[in-house]
Design an enzyme around this catalytic site. Structure first.
Site, PDB file in Angstrom:
ATOM      1  N   SER A 181     -33.796 -28.638 -53.107  1.00 24.14           N
ATOM      2  CA  SER A 181     -33.019 -28.171 -51.963  1.00 24.14           C
ATOM      3  C   SER A 181     -33.857 -27.833 -50.743  1.00 24.14           C
ATOM      4  O   SER A 181     -33.355 -27.847 -49.625  1.00 24.14           O
ATOM      5  CB  SER A 181     -32.177 -26.971 -52.367  1.00 24.14           C
ATOM      6  OG  SER A 181     -32.981 -25.972 -52.965  1.00 24.14           O
ATOM      7  N   HIS A 209     -27.366 -31.024 -54.525  1.00 23.55           N
ATOM      8  CA  HIS A 209     -27.594 -31.774 -53.284  1.00 23.55           C
ATOM      9  C   HIS A 209     -27.537 -33.288 -53.499  1.00 23.55           C
ATOM     10  O   HIS A 209     -27.826 -34.050 -52.573  1.00 23.55           O
ATOM     11  CB  HIS A 209     -28.923 -31.371 -52.647  1.00 23.55           C
ATOM     12  CG  HIS A 209     -28.889 -30.019 -52.023  1.00 23.55           C
ATOM     13  ND1 HIS A 209     -28.387 -29.792 -50.760  1.00 23.55           N
ATOM     14  CD2 HIS A 209     -29.262 -28.802 -52.490  1.00 23.55           C
ATOM     15  CE1 HIS A 209     -28.474 -28.508 -50.474  1.00 23.55           C
ATOM     16  NE2 HIS A 209     -28.998 -27.876 -51.508  1.00 23.55           N
ATOM     17  N   LYS A 240     -20.748 -28.065 -51.655  1.00 21.67           N
ATOM     18  CA  LYS A 240     -21.599 -28.658 -50.615  1.00 21.67           C
ATOM     19  C   LYS A 240     -20.929 -29.906 -50.052  1.00 21.67           C
ATOM     20  O   LYS A 240     -20.007 -29.802 -49.269  1.00 21.67           O
ATOM     21  CB  LYS A 240     -22.993 -28.866 -51.167  1.00 21.67           C
ATOM     22  CG  LYS A 240     -23.664 -27.505 -51.340  1.00 21.67           C
ATOM     23  CD  LYS A 240     -25.064 -27.532 -51.845  1.00 21.67           C
ATOM     24  CE  LYS A 240     -25.622 -26.109 -51.776  1.00 21.67           C
ATOM     25  NZ  LYS A 240     -26.451 -25.757 -52.899  1.00 21.67           N
TER      26      LYS A 240
HETATM   27  C1  LIG Z   1     -26.472 -24.440 -53.583  1.00 24.08           C
HETATM   28  C2  LIG Z   1     -27.111 -24.697 -54.879  1.00 24.08           C
HETATM   29  C3  LIG Z   1     -26.584 -24.144 -56.046  1.00 24.08           C
HETATM   30  C4  LIG Z   1     -25.452 -23.174 -56.037  1.00 24.08           C
HETATM   31  O1  LIG Z   1     -24.239 -23.776 -55.787  1.00 24.08           O
HETATM   32  P1  LIG Z   1     -23.016 -22.885 -55.263  1.00 24.08           P
HETATM   33  O2  LIG Z   1     -21.832 -23.677 -55.615  1.00 24.08           O
HETATM   34  O3  LIG Z   1     -23.218 -22.713 -53.789  1.00 24.08           O
HETATM   35  O4  LIG Z   1     -23.108 -21.574 -55.994  1.00 24.08           O
HETATM   36  C5  LIG Z   1     -27.187 -24.470 -57.249  1.00 24.08           C
HETATM   37  N1  LIG Z   1     -28.250 -25.294 -57.295  1.00 24.08           N
HETATM   38  C6  LIG Z   1     -28.795 -25.829 -56.196  1.00 24.08           C
HETATM   39  C7  LIG Z   1     -29.966 -26.753 -56.316  1.00 24.08           C
HETATM   40  C8  LIG Z   1     -28.250 -25.551 -54.948  1.00 24.08           C
HETATM   41  O5  LIG Z   1     -28.791 -26.080 -53.851  1.00 24.08           O
END
Ligand SMILES: *Cc1c(COP(=O)(O)O)cnc(C)c1O
Length: 392
Positions: A181, A209, A240
């Site tokens: 990320s 991602h 996301k």
């Molecule tokens: C954003 C993210 C999460 C968490 O996801 P949410 O649905 O926002 O709680 C988990 N793992 C990674 C790699 C992320 O970037």
């Protein structure tokens, strides 16, 4: 005796001194390419709204319809009385899309990681984790009493060593981000599954991602490498690229069955409102029947990355629409972000503990919604501020 106020004031002063104290930027109106921040319109390069689904009218319409049919809340945890047929239908749809037997939705991605790792891994087991894995994976590992091995980022030699060192464990889990990320690089999942096969370990990938970004119709990293059936636990997020809310696990039917009974972050939290589930379902349809968003995302990402690299910025190892601009000390990243904001560009500085102390950066994510004027404008401003600050 330290009072709460004493403790907080001292800690906050220390965080400020280290340039890592954060506050919440607040936006007026919808999440789109240009947003209103403190009364001023700015171009944002900081959202995970990759496909522009968060403010897509088709999603909003699906949510509205569900709202009328089902009402808003669910009133209970899934296990007791919160599961409506829309939840189970969506989980079937999601599993089909991900090409797995089954899936299970959690209230968030962090809950999916925490609950799954906690439920599966016992004291006699071992967890093998990439050093740059997301905080939610690290939290999940911390909830277990399993042996831990951290291997250097994407280092397959290091992974193999960890596998050799843990041969005595009852079962072993290799866990990795799919797309990392903070750097936008892609885990070598083909090599990881190969090693897992050789040493008889399980594989879990966090596709937060990669969902909506990699693979055919945004199916994610497993599809990108064509590893269907070779990844035991495919974790992802609906929050996301899909523009909604929630995390999920996709895999075997037994995995779903087991987690329903044993994953604490699933058991002890109220079910998603039906309107959110309906929007998630629409997002999965939309990513398949409107490929234009996916195509625009990649066209924009390539254009912007090439331009930043052409100007001489250090964009690290990125292979995806996440493009970091690495500047070093956290103070410098904070200053870069501040100066860009004065010029009308919103990018948050990313500093320790999210990244190493000497790898502070601003992290840019272009989306399908950015126009070519937006991108030209952003490149121009990066050039100006980068030169002013002596970064390029
Ligand atoms: C954003 C993210 C999460 C968490 O996801 P949410 O649905 O926002 O709680 C988990 N793992 C990674 C790699 C992320 O970037």
């Amino acid at each position: 005796m330290t009072t709460l106020v004493d403790f907080l004031q001292k800690e906050i002063a220390s965080l400020k001194e280290q340039n890592i104290f954060t506050t919440l930027p607040v936006f007026e109106g919808q999440q789109k390419n240009r947003v209103v921040l403190n009364g001023k319109e700015v171009l944002t390069l900081s959202t995970n709204n990759y496909l522009g689904f968060a403010n897509n009218p088709r999603l909003a319409e699906a949510a509205k319809k569900a709202l009328e049919k089902w009402g808003f809340g669910t009133g209970a945890v899934r296990q007791i009385a919160g599961t409506m047929s829309i939840h189970n239908e969506f989980e079937k749809q999601l599993a089909e899309y991900k090409k797995t037997e089954a899936s299970l939705v959690f209230c968030s991605g962090i809950a999916a990681n925490r609950g799954t790792i906690q439920a599966l891994m016992r004291p006699e087991d071992a967890i093998i984790s990439d050093e740059l894995n997301h905080g939610s994976i690290i939290d999940g590992v911390r909830l277990t009493k399993s042996e831990r091995k951290i291997y250097p980022h994407m280092d397959m030699g290091g992974l193999e060593t960890a596998l050799k060192e843990t041969q005595g464990a009852a079962k072993r889990l290799i866990v990795t981000d799919g797309v990392f990320s903070m750097d936008g690089d892609i885990a070598p999942l083909d090599h990881i599954t190969e090693l897992a096969g050789k040493y008889d370990a399980m594989v879990m990938v966090d596709d937060a991602h990669g969902d909506g970004v990699l693979g055919k119709d945004g199916r994610g990293i497993v599809d990108h490498f064509n590893l269907h059936g070779k990844v035991d636990i495919d974790m992802g997020t609906l929050s996301k690229a899909f523009g909604c809310l929630g995390g999920y696990i996709a895999g075997r039917q037994e995995l779903r069955d087991y987690l329903i009974t044993m994953a604490r972050s699933f058991i002890f939290t109220t079910a998603h409102p039906p309107a959110v589930v309906a929007a998630c379902s629409e997002a999965i349809k939309m990513v398949q029947d409107e490929p234009i968003h996916f195509e625009r995302l990649w066209k924009n990402a390539k254009h912007f990355k090439d331009a930043l690299q052409g100007l001489g910025f250090d964009t690290g190892r990125s292979q995806t629409p996440i493009t970091p601009v690495i500047v070093g000390e956290s103070g410098k990243a904070v200053e870069l972000s501040k100066k860009l904001l004065e010029e009308g560009i919103f990018v948050k500085p990313i500093v320790f503990p999210l990244v190493a102390r000497d790898k502070a950066r601003v992290r840019t994510i272009v989306t399908a919604q950015h126009t070519s004027e937006d991108l030209d404008f952003a490149v121009e401003k990066f050039k100006k501020v980068g030169k002013d600050m002596g970064i390029i």
